[in-house]
Design a protein around this motif. Structure first.
Motif, PDB file in Angstrom:
ATOM      1  N   LEU A  33       0.856  -1.184   0.000  1.00  0.00           N
ATOM      2  CA  LEU A  33       0.000   0.000   0.000  1.00  0.00           C
ATOM      3  C   LEU A  33       0.892   1.234   0.000  1.00  0.00           C
ATOM      4  O   LEU A  33       1.930   1.249   0.647  1.00  0.00           O
ATOM      5  N   THR A  34       0.472   2.251  -0.704  1.00  0.00           N
ATOM      6  CA  THR A  34       1.150   3.540  -0.657  1.00  0.00           C
ATOM      7  C   THR A  34       0.408   4.414   0.339  1.00  0.00           C
ATOM      8  O   THR A  34      -0.810   4.569   0.241  1.00  0.00           O
ATOM      9  N   VAL A  35       1.139   4.960   1.286  1.00  0.00           N
ATOM     10  CA  VAL A  35       0.526   5.779   2.322  1.00  0.00           C
ATOM     11  C   VAL A  35       0.924   7.236   2.100  1.00  0.00           C
ATOM     12  O   VAL A  35       2.103   7.548   1.984  1.00  0.00           O
ATOM     13  N   ALA A  36      -0.079   8.097   2.038  1.00  0.00           N
ATOM     14  CA  ALA A  36       0.139   9.537   1.916  1.00  0.00           C
ATOM     15  C   ALA A  36      -0.750  10.228   2.945  1.00  0.00           C
ATOM     16  O   ALA A  36      -1.869  10.628   2.639  1.00  0.00           O
ATOM     17  N   PRO A  37      -0.280  10.320   4.197  1.00  0.00           N
ATOM     18  CA  PRO A  37      -1.116  10.896   5.248  1.00  0.00           C
ATOM     19  C   PRO A  37      -1.465  12.346   4.929  1.00  0.00           C
ATOM     20  O   PRO A  37      -0.611  13.133   4.535  1.00  0.00           O
ATOM     21  N   ALA A  38      -2.735  12.679   5.087  1.00  0.00           N
ATOM     22  CA  ALA A  38      -3.217  14.021   4.769  1.00  0.00           C
ATOM     23  C   ALA A  38      -3.345  14.869   6.020  1.00  0.00           C
ATOM     24  O   ALA A  38      -3.538  14.349   7.117  1.00  0.00           O
ATOM     25  N   GLY A  39      -3.212  16.151   5.851  1.00  0.00           N
ATOM     26  CA  GLY A  39      -3.388  17.103   6.934  1.00  0.00           C
ATOM     27  C   GLY A  39      -2.782  18.428   6.540  1.00  0.00           C
ATOM     28  O   GLY A  39      -1.862  18.480   5.730  1.00  0.00           O
ATOM     29  N   PHE A  40      -3.308  19.481   7.114  1.00  0.00           N
ATOM     30  CA  PHE A  40      -2.793  20.815   6.814  1.00  0.00           C
ATOM     31  C   PHE A  40      -1.497  21.111   7.558  1.00  0.00           C
ATOM     32  O   PHE A  40      -0.662  21.863   7.086  1.00  0.00           O
ATOM     33  N   THR A  41      -1.338  20.499   8.740  1.00  0.00           N
ATOM     34  CA  THR A  41      -0.136  20.757   9.541  1.00  0.00           C
ATOM     35  C   THR A  41       0.674  19.473   9.683  1.00  0.00           C
ATOM     36  O   THR A  41       0.174  18.367   9.441  1.00  0.00           O
ATOM     37  N   LEU A  42       1.905  19.631  10.105  1.00  0.00           N
ATOM     38  CA  LEU A  42       2.743  18.468  10.356  1.00  0.00           C
ATOM     39  C   LEU A  42       2.117  17.578  11.427  1.00  0.00           C
ATOM     40  O   LEU A  42       2.085  16.354  11.286  1.00  0.00           O
ATOM     41  N   ASP A  43       1.584  18.186  12.473  1.00  0.00           N
ATOM     42  CA  ASP A  43       0.948  17.397  13.539  1.00  0.00           C
ATOM     43  C   ASP A  43      -0.220  16.571  13.000  1.00  0.00           C
ATOM     44  O   ASP A  43      -0.396  15.414  13.392  1.00  0.00           O
ATOM     45  N   GLU A  44      -1.023  17.146  12.117  1.00  0.00           N
ATOM     46  CA  GLU A  44      -2.142  16.410  11.523  1.00  0.00           C
ATOM     47  C   GLU A  44      -1.639  15.257  10.659  1.00  0.00           C
ATOM     48  O   GLU A  44      -2.218  14.160  10.687  1.00  0.00           O
ATOM     49  N   ARG A  45      -0.583  15.471   9.909  1.00  0.00           N
ATOM     50  CA  ARG A  45      -0.037  14.399   9.061  1.00  0.00           C
ATOM     51  C   ARG A  45       0.578  13.291   9.902  1.00  0.00           C
ATOM     52  O   ARG A  45       0.427  12.112   9.594  1.00  0.00           O
ATOM     53  N   VAL A  46       1.260  13.656  10.968  1.00  0.00           N
ATOM     54  CA  VAL A  46       1.837  12.649  11.870  1.00  0.00           C
ATOM     55  C   VAL A  46       0.723  11.843  12.531  1.00  0.00           C
ATOM     56  O   VAL A  46       0.807  10.611  12.637  1.00  0.00           O
ATOM     57  N   ALA A  47      -0.345  12.505  12.960  1.00  0.00           N
ATOM     58  CA  ALA A  47      -1.479  11.805  13.568  1.00  0.00           C
ATOM     59  C   ALA A  47      -2.119  10.844  12.574  1.00  0.00           C
ATOM     60  O   ALA A  47      -2.482   9.711  12.934  1.00  0.00           O
ATOM     61  N   ALA A  48      -2.239  11.257  11.318  1.00  0.00           N
ATOM     62  CA  ALA A  48      -2.803  10.376  10.289  1.00  0.00           C
ATOM     63  C   ALA A  48      -1.900   9.174  10.061  1.00  0.00           C
ATOM     64  O   ALA A  48      -2.379   8.038   9.904  1.00  0.00           O
ATOM     65  N   LEU A  49      -0.596   9.392  10.046  1.00  0.00           N
ATOM     66  CA  LEU A  49       0.344   8.279   9.875  1.00  0.00           C
ATOM     67  C   LEU A  49       0.267   7.317  11.057  1.00  0.00           C
ATOM     68  O   LEU A  49       0.252   6.100  10.880  1.00  0.00           O
ATOM     69  N   ARG A  50       0.171   7.860  12.255  1.00  0.00           N
ATOM     70  CA  ARG A  50       0.029   7.008  13.451  1.00  0.00           C
ATOM     71  C   ARG A  50      -1.259   6.189  13.387  1.00  0.00           C
ATOM     72  O   ARG A  50      -1.277   5.015  13.759  1.00  0.00           O
ATOM     73  N   ALA A  51      -2.338   6.796  12.913  1.00  0.00           N
ATOM     74  CA  ALA A  51      -3.599   6.067  12.769  1.00  0.00           C
ATOM     75  C   ALA A  51      -3.434   4.928  11.770  1.00  0.00           C
ATOM     76  O   ALA A  51      -3.971   3.831  11.980  1.00  0.00           O
ATOM     77  N   GLY A  52      -2.693   5.156  10.700  1.00  0.00           N
ATOM     78  CA  GLY A  52      -2.435   4.097   9.724  1.00  0.00           C
ATOM     79  C   GLY A  52      -1.646   2.944  10.323  1.00  0.00           C
ATOM     80  O   GLY A  52      -1.948   1.777  10.066  1.00  0.00           O
ATOM     81  N   VAL A  53      -0.666   3.262  11.119  1.00  0.00           N
ATOM     82  CA  VAL A  53       0.124   2.216  11.790  1.00  0.00           C
ATOM     83  C   VAL A  53      -0.755   1.439  12.763  1.00  0.00           C
ATOM     84  O   VAL A  53      -0.703   0.201  12.817  1.00  0.00           O
ATOM     85  N   GLU A  54      -1.576   2.147  13.529  1.00  0.00           N
ATOM     86  CA  GLU A  54      -2.482   1.474  14.459  1.00  0.00           C
ATOM     87  C   GLU A  54      -3.450   0.559  13.704  1.00  0.00           C
ATOM     88  O   GLU A  54      -3.702  -0.578  14.139  1.00  0.00           O
ATOM     89  N   ALA A  55      -3.952   1.023  12.587  1.00  0.00           N
ATOM     90  CA  ALA A  55      -4.874   0.193  11.784  1.00  0.00           C
ATOM     91  C   ALA A  55      -4.166  -1.048  11.274  1.00  0.00           C
ATOM     92  O   ALA A  55      -4.727  -2.149  11.303  1.00  0.00           O
ATOM     93  N   LEU A  56      -2.937  -0.894  10.828  1.00  0.00           N
ATOM     94  CA  LEU A  56      -2.149  -2.040  10.342  1.00  0.00           C
ATOM     95  C   LEU A  56      -1.968  -3.070  11.451  1.00  0.00           C
ATOM     96  O   LEU A  56      -2.142  -4.281  11.227  1.00  0.00           O
TER      97      LEU A  56
END
Length: 62
Positions: A33-56
């Motif tokens: 899978l290609t992951v491209a976490p979305a968010g306007f800020t770095l904190d939002e993108r990091v949170a999206a990436l963390r959510a992806g890891v948790e889902a995995l």
């Protein structure tokens, strides 16, 4: 673009929903899978990436 196409080709929603979709992709034979976490800020993108890891992890694929 039809919502059904977006729903079938992206990982959006709660961690539980994303985990379910990841498990379904894996069951269908998807191995990458290609992951491209979305968010306007770095904190939002990091949170999206963390959510992806948790889902995995919840999907039992980590």
């Amino acid at each position: 673009m039809p919502h059904s196409l977006i729903d079938r080709t992206t990982l959006l929603g709660s961690v539980e929903r994303i985990a379910d979709r990841m498990a379904a992709y894996a069951a269908a034979g998807v191995t990458t899978l290609t992951v491209a976490p979305a968010g306007f800020t770095l904190d939002e993108r990091v949170a999206a990436l963390r959510a992806g890891v948790e889902a995995l992890e919840r999907a039992g694929l980590a």
